[in-house]
Design a protein around this motif. Structure first.
Motif, PDB file in Angstrom:
ATOM      1  N   ASP A   1       0.717  -1.227   0.017  1.00 14.24           N
ATOM      2  CA  ASP A   1      -0.046  -0.001   0.004  1.00 14.24           C
ATOM      3  C   ASP A   1       0.757   1.309  -0.053  1.00 14.24           C
ATOM      4  O   ASP A   1       0.393   2.290   0.213  1.00 14.24           O
ATOM      5  N   VAL A   2       2.083   1.226  -0.111  1.00 18.21           N
ATOM      6  CA  VAL A   2       2.969   2.179  -0.159  1.00 18.21           C
ATOM      7  C   VAL A   2       3.777   2.523  -1.248  1.00 18.21           C
ATOM      8  O   VAL A   2       4.164   1.479  -2.102  1.00 18.21           O
ATOM      9  N   ASN A   3       3.846   3.797  -2.139  1.00 19.79           N
ATOM     10  CA  ASN A   3       4.468   3.982  -3.248  1.00 19.79           C
ATOM     11  C   ASN A   3       6.018   4.736  -3.078  1.00 19.79           C
ATOM     12  O   ASN A   3       6.087   5.751  -2.384  1.00 19.79           O
ATOM     13  N   ILE A   4       7.182   3.795  -3.029  1.00 23.38           N
ATOM     14  CA  ILE A   4       8.531   4.105  -2.689  1.00 23.38           C
ATOM     15  C   ILE A   4       9.202   4.346  -4.177  1.00 23.38           C
ATOM     16  O   ILE A   4       9.255   3.634  -4.739  1.00 23.38           O
ATOM     17  N   MET A   5       9.815   5.689  -4.049  1.00 24.69           N
ATOM     18  CA  MET A   5      10.854   6.065  -5.248  1.00 24.69           C
ATOM     19  C   MET A   5      11.947   6.466  -4.771  1.00 24.69           C
ATOM     20  O   MET A   5      12.207   7.261  -3.860  1.00 24.69           O
ATOM     21  N   THR A   6      13.050   6.288  -5.533  1.00 24.32           N
ATOM     22  CA  THR A   6      14.388   6.396  -5.078  1.00 24.32           C
ATOM     23  C   THR A   6      15.258   7.174  -6.265  1.00 24.32           C
ATOM     24  O   THR A   6      15.070   6.810  -7.526  1.00 24.32           O
TER      25      THR A   6
ATOM     26  N   GLN B   1      13.277  -5.175  -5.062  1.00 28.02           N
ATOM     27  CA  GLN B   1      11.849  -5.471  -5.540  1.00 28.02           C
ATOM     28  C   GLN B   1      10.561  -4.589  -5.131  1.00 28.02           C
ATOM     29  O   GLN B   1      10.598  -4.625  -3.751  1.00 28.02           O
ATOM     30  N   GLY B   2       9.779  -4.041  -5.806  1.00 26.06           N
ATOM     31  CA  GLY B   2       8.736  -3.254  -5.254  1.00 26.06           C
ATOM     32  C   GLY B   2       9.017  -1.681  -5.123  1.00 26.06           C
ATOM     33  O   GLY B   2       7.933  -1.063  -4.606  1.00 26.06           O
ATOM     34  N   ILE B   3      10.335  -1.456  -5.487  1.00 26.85           N
ATOM     35  CA  ILE B   3      10.633  -0.027  -5.282  1.00 26.85           C
ATOM     36  C   ILE B   3      11.119   0.452  -6.572  1.00 26.85           C
ATOM     37  O   ILE B   3      11.840  -0.200  -7.281  1.00 26.85           O
ATOM     38  N   ASN B   4      10.478   1.866  -6.964  1.00 28.65           N
ATOM     39  CA  ASN B   4      11.019   2.298  -8.072  1.00 28.65           C
ATOM     40  C   ASN B   4      12.251   3.232  -7.958  1.00 28.65           C
ATOM     41  O   ASN B   4      12.327   4.201  -7.217  1.00 28.65           O
ATOM     42  N   GLN B   5      13.274   2.745  -8.482  1.00 28.87           N
ATOM     43  CA  GLN B   5      14.532   3.189  -8.269  1.00 28.87           C
ATOM     44  C   GLN B   5      14.888   3.891  -9.581  1.00 28.87           C
ATOM     45  O   GLN B   5      15.010   3.323 -10.780  1.00 28.87           O
ATOM     46  N   VAL B   6      15.349   5.106  -9.604  1.00 26.79           N
ATOM     47  CA  VAL B   6      16.024   5.986 -10.648  1.00 26.79           C
ATOM     48  C   VAL B   6      17.531   6.073 -10.644  1.00 26.79           C
ATOM     49  O   VAL B   6      18.205   6.634  -9.639  1.00 26.79           O
ATOM     50  N   GLN B   7      18.157   5.845 -11.780  1.00 24.77           N
ATOM     51  CA  GLN B   7      19.518   5.941 -11.808  1.00 24.77           C
ATOM     52  C   GLN B   7      19.779   7.420 -12.484  1.00 24.77           C
ATOM     53  O   GLN B   7      19.390   7.939 -13.784  1.00 24.77           O
ATOM     54  N   CYS B   8      20.275   8.513 -11.682  1.00 24.25           N
ATOM     55  CA  CYS B   8      20.470   9.781 -12.049  1.00 24.25           C
ATOM     56  C   CYS B   8      21.653   9.687 -12.928  1.00 24.25           C
ATOM     57  O   CYS B   8      22.624   9.164 -12.839  1.00 24.25           O
ATOM     58  N   ASN B   9      21.817  10.709 -13.848  1.00 21.06           N
ATOM     59  CA  ASN B   9      22.933  10.956 -14.676  1.00 21.06           C
ATOM     60  C   ASN B   9      22.850  12.561 -15.182  1.00 21.06           C
ATOM     61  O   ASN B   9      22.216  12.908 -16.009  1.00 21.06           O
ATOM     62  N   PRO B  10      23.815  13.057 -14.369  1.00 17.31           N
ATOM     63  CA  PRO B  10      24.007  14.676 -14.651  1.00 17.31           C
ATOM     64  C   PRO B  10      24.422  15.154 -16.002  1.00 17.31           C
ATOM     65  O   PRO B  10      24.147  16.025 -16.416  1.00 17.31           O
ATOM     66  N   ASP B  11      25.033  14.070 -16.576  1.00 17.88           N
ATOM     67  CA  ASP B  11      25.362  14.231 -18.159  1.00 17.88           C
ATOM     68  C   ASP B  11      24.305  14.827 -19.043  1.00 17.88           C
ATOM     69  O   ASP B  11      24.322  15.367 -20.153  1.00 17.88           O
ATOM     70  N   ILE B  12      23.132  14.322 -18.636  1.00 17.17           N
ATOM     71  CA  ILE B  12      21.828  14.426 -19.642  1.00 17.17           C
ATOM     72  C   ILE B  12      20.730  15.317 -18.627  1.00 17.17           C
ATOM     73  O   ILE B  12      19.565  15.309 -19.248  1.00 17.17           O
TER      74      ILE B  12
ATOM     75  N   SER C   1      15.223  14.690 -10.574  1.00 18.19           N
ATOM     76  CA  SER C   1      14.511  13.775 -10.327  1.00 18.19           C
ATOM     77  C   SER C   1      13.392  13.726  -9.267  1.00 18.19           C
ATOM     78  O   SER C   1      12.232  13.239  -9.340  1.00 18.19           O
ATOM     79  N   LEU C   2      13.779  14.575  -8.073  1.00 14.88           N
ATOM     80  CA  LEU C   2      12.841  14.754  -7.154  1.00 14.88           C
ATOM     81  C   LEU C   2      11.587  15.624  -7.834  1.00 14.88           C
ATOM     82  O   LEU C   2      10.290  15.310  -7.420  1.00 14.88           O
ATOM     83  N   ARG C   3      11.661  16.570  -8.422  1.00 16.92           N
ATOM     84  CA  ARG C   3      10.572  17.191  -9.247  1.00 16.92           C
ATOM     85  C   ARG C   3       9.759  16.121  -9.965  1.00 16.92           C
ATOM     86  O   ARG C   3       8.563  16.177  -9.868  1.00 16.92           O
ATOM     87  N   SER C   4      10.233  15.384 -10.543  1.00 22.56           N
ATOM     88  CA  SER C   4       9.494  14.298 -11.457  1.00 22.56           C
ATOM     89  C   SER C   4       8.598  13.540 -10.555  1.00 22.56           C
ATOM     90  O   SER C   4       7.739  12.946 -10.667  1.00 22.56           O
TER      91      SER C   4
ATOM     92  N   MET D   1      13.432   8.641  -1.482  1.00 15.13           N
ATOM     93  CA  MET D   1      15.094   8.365  -0.960  1.00 15.13           C
ATOM     94  C   MET D   1      15.677   9.127  -2.165  1.00 15.13           C
ATOM     95  O   MET D   1      15.690   8.639  -3.113  1.00 15.13           O
ATOM     96  N   VAL D   2      16.369  10.290  -1.430  1.00 19.29           N
ATOM     97  CA  VAL D   2      17.617  10.804  -2.286  1.00 19.29           C
ATOM     98  C   VAL D   2      18.982  10.381  -1.884  1.00 19.29           C
ATOM     99  O   VAL D   2      19.221  10.521  -0.926  1.00 19.29           O
ATOM    100  N   GLY D   3      19.694   9.901  -3.082  1.00 17.61           N
ATOM    101  CA  GLY D   3      20.876   9.388  -2.892  1.00 17.61           C
ATOM    102  C   GLY D   3      21.780  10.287  -1.954  1.00 17.61           C
ATOM    103  O   GLY D   3      22.571   9.861  -0.874  1.00 17.61           O
TER     104      GLY D   3
END
Length: 587
Positions: free
Chosen positions: A362-367, A377-388, A395-398, A408-410
């Motif tokens: 019941d929880v939406n987690i994004m990193t 498993q079950g967590i949406n993880q985004v690989q940051c890439n400052p070059d693009i 990522s936080l805005r999105s 969660m912010v690295g």
């Protein structure tokens, strides 16, 4: 603290150092400097002394022989060994054990060695040949040259791989092996033949496989003017390992670049990549960093073994008081929780364990991470890439348009990121992130220096956790010893918390095969949990110093990093030396 009489490597080294000082061959300052490096790196004391240039190898070996009753032999002064003597011991054993049979008479084989304490090698020769073995000692450099004169240069990649094969263990690489790059023409480089390419692959496989099986967190491959150095970081401390000849540096680096899909022709700029390997049926990720240095390219690989990661908040090693506060605030509906500490202090493990605990259907987690170290498993993880342009802030805005409950912010690196994180916390989201500060109160000062208004910090921040990792004593060689009660006061233990007994029992590791002679095996976290209450919010609003905030928090019951480490010391989990190494000594 006096050196305990034992057969441990540290005790033997300390006695050798004392003898060298008493004979006037080293000063006390030089001896202590060499002993410190010996303890930290795990390298032999004799090798440290020679590397620092305090004594030549020949002079040092001659001195050890005189003290131990062995005969000292200069192999450079001898002629070639007779072939019928060489045939008594296989070349593979000679190169692996670094010994050379030099004479045979009356059922007795004379063997030259560089390490007079390698009893296992002597016993192996006795069993193999059925002969009595007479040991003489020779300098390691001369011994290697004599072996090469007897059997050839021994510098092929295949033979170098055989030299490295001490503990066994092959690594099956997932990616298809491509042809290794030809290093000819580079300064200090050599051409690697087709025959040697398979040997280079075997060398790389051995270096990776042994590190993973040993539980290392990092592999360092470091070029120097005349040698190649390999070190593994185990339990937070670097240890020297058997290394291939430097002539294979370019081929080894090229092989690793191919595995990580990097540019093998680029040797002037740093490069980063990832490698996947399979060891004992499990996949392991390695994060690779290549950096150009004067003698060649240095490679550091971080081993990301998700199978070895324990995702359990209850196993983070927190003191009961800290665990109660932490467990309470990670269940808050909104706010910011910060985890601080230097690189390698276990921040990622703490955050991943926390997210694993909070990860329910019941929880939406994004990193937002750079890089994504472990996939959950079950967590949406985004690989940051400052070059693009995909930064933490972007990522936080999105995320805020993705209906998250927990973010969660690295790492918080700039004003833009902390501002968006605060806005997210104030609009009903629970935010986790990290900062690089020495202690928990220092995180507040750091945020203020980023230009954030105190009122926003007071409204959003709920808790700061500072942490370090201390090595734990090996259970197989753990021994007790006693110290005076007053001695603990030098570590900053308050008088009211000192044990009532005059003598206090502490523990240390003697060193054994299970811990590779270090006396330590594994690590535990020490934590400082700062709970933001009304009194602290008032101080933050006044822009109080970190020292003032810390004094107030301690008065309210906060356990400092040092106190947490001392609790581990008194409970027998770690040593006094480890407490000093990690937290320092403050009254």
């Amino acid at each position: 603290m006096p050196v305990k009489e034992s057969s441990s490597p540290i005790a033997i080294s300390a006695r050798l150092g004392d003898l060298l000082v008493s004979e006037g061959m080293l000063t006390y300052v030089q001896m202590n400097e060499c002993l410190e490096e010996h303890k930290k790196t795990g390298a032999m004391l004799s090798a440290v002394i020679v590397r620092k240039g305090y004594l030549t190898e020949g002079k040092l070996v001659e001195f050890i022989c005189a003290q131990c009753g062995f005969k000292f032999l200069r192999l450079d002064d001898r002629g070639p060994v007779k072939p019928d003597v060489l045939r008594l011991v296989p070349e593979k054993i000679i190169r692996q054990k670094l010994l050379l049979p030099i004479a045979f008479a009356e059922e007795q084989l004379t063997v030259a060695m560089s390490d007079p304490f390698n009893i296992m090698a002597v016993d192996e020769i006795k069993i193999m040949t059925g002969l009595k073995v007479n040991v003489v000692i020779a300098p390691e450099g001369e011994l290697r040259e004599a072996i090469d004169r007897a059997f050839g240069t021994g510098e092929s990649a295949k033979k170098a791989a055989e030299d490295l094969q001490r503990q066994g263990g092959e690594v099956g690489v997932i990616e298809e092996a491509k042809r290794a790059a030809d290093a000819e023409g580079d300064e200090g480089g050599v051409s690697i033949s087709k025959e040697d390419e398979g040997g280079v692959i075997q060398i790389v496989n051995l270096l990776l496989g042994r590190a993973i099986k040993a539980g290392a967190s990092d592999i360092h491959i470091e070029p120097y003017q005349k040698l190649l150095r390999v070190r593994y970081r185990m339990d937070g401390v670097l240890h020297d390992q058997a290394s291939p000849p430097k002539k294979f540096l370019n081929a080894i680096v090229s092989r690793l670049k191919i595995m990580a899909d990097l540019d093998i022709s680029e040797r002037r700029r740093p490069q980063d990549g990832r490698i996947k390997v399979r060891v004992d049926g499990k996949e392991v990720d390695l994060r690779i960093s290549v950096c150009p240095c004067a003698p060649g390219e240095k490679v550091v690989m971080r081993i990301m073994d998700s199978a070895a990661m324990q995702l359990d908040v209850g196993r983070l090693g927190m003191d009961p008081e800290n665990s109660s506060i932490y467990s309470k605030h990670i269940q808050d509906p909104y706010g910011i929780v910060l985890v601080t500490g230097p690189t390698g202090s276990g921040k990622s493990t703490t955050l991943y364990s926390t997210l694993h605990t909070l990860n329910t259907p019941d929880v939406n987690i994004m990193t937002a991470e750079d890089p994504v170290e472990f996939q959950l498993q079950g967590i949406n993880q985004v690989q940051c890439n400052p070059d693009i342009g995909l930064t933490f802030a972007a990522s936080l805005r999105s995320f805020l348009r993705q209906d998250p409950d927990i973010i969660m912010v690295g790492e918080i690196r700039d004003q833009e990121t902390i501002t968006i994180a605060i806005n997210a916390a104030l609009t009903g989201h629970l935010v986790f992130s990290t900062l690089h500060t020495n202690d928990a109160p220092g995180a507040i000062t750091r945020i203020l220096m980023m230009g954030i208004e105190p009122v926003l910090i007071c409204s959003a921040l709920t808790m700061v956790v500072a942490q370090r990792l201390v090595r734990t004593i090996c259970r197989d060689c753990r021994e007790a010893y006693e110290v005076d009660r007053e001695w603990l006061a030098t570590f900053g233990v308050p008088q009211r918390k000192l044990p009532e007994a005059r003598k206090v029992t502490l523990y240390r590791g003697k060193g054994c095969p299970s811990c590779s002679g270090t006396g330590y095996r594994g690590r535990k976290g020490v934590h400082e949990v700062l709970e933001i209450n009304d009194e602290l919010r008032e101080l933050i609003g006044q822009r109080a110093t970190a020292l003032k905030i810390k004094e107030t928090a301690m008065r309210n019951g906060m356990i400092t990093l040092q106190e947490s480490a001392i609790r581990k010391l008194l409970s027998g989990d770690t040593t006094a030396e480890e407490v000093l190494r990690v937290t320092g000594a403050h009254s």
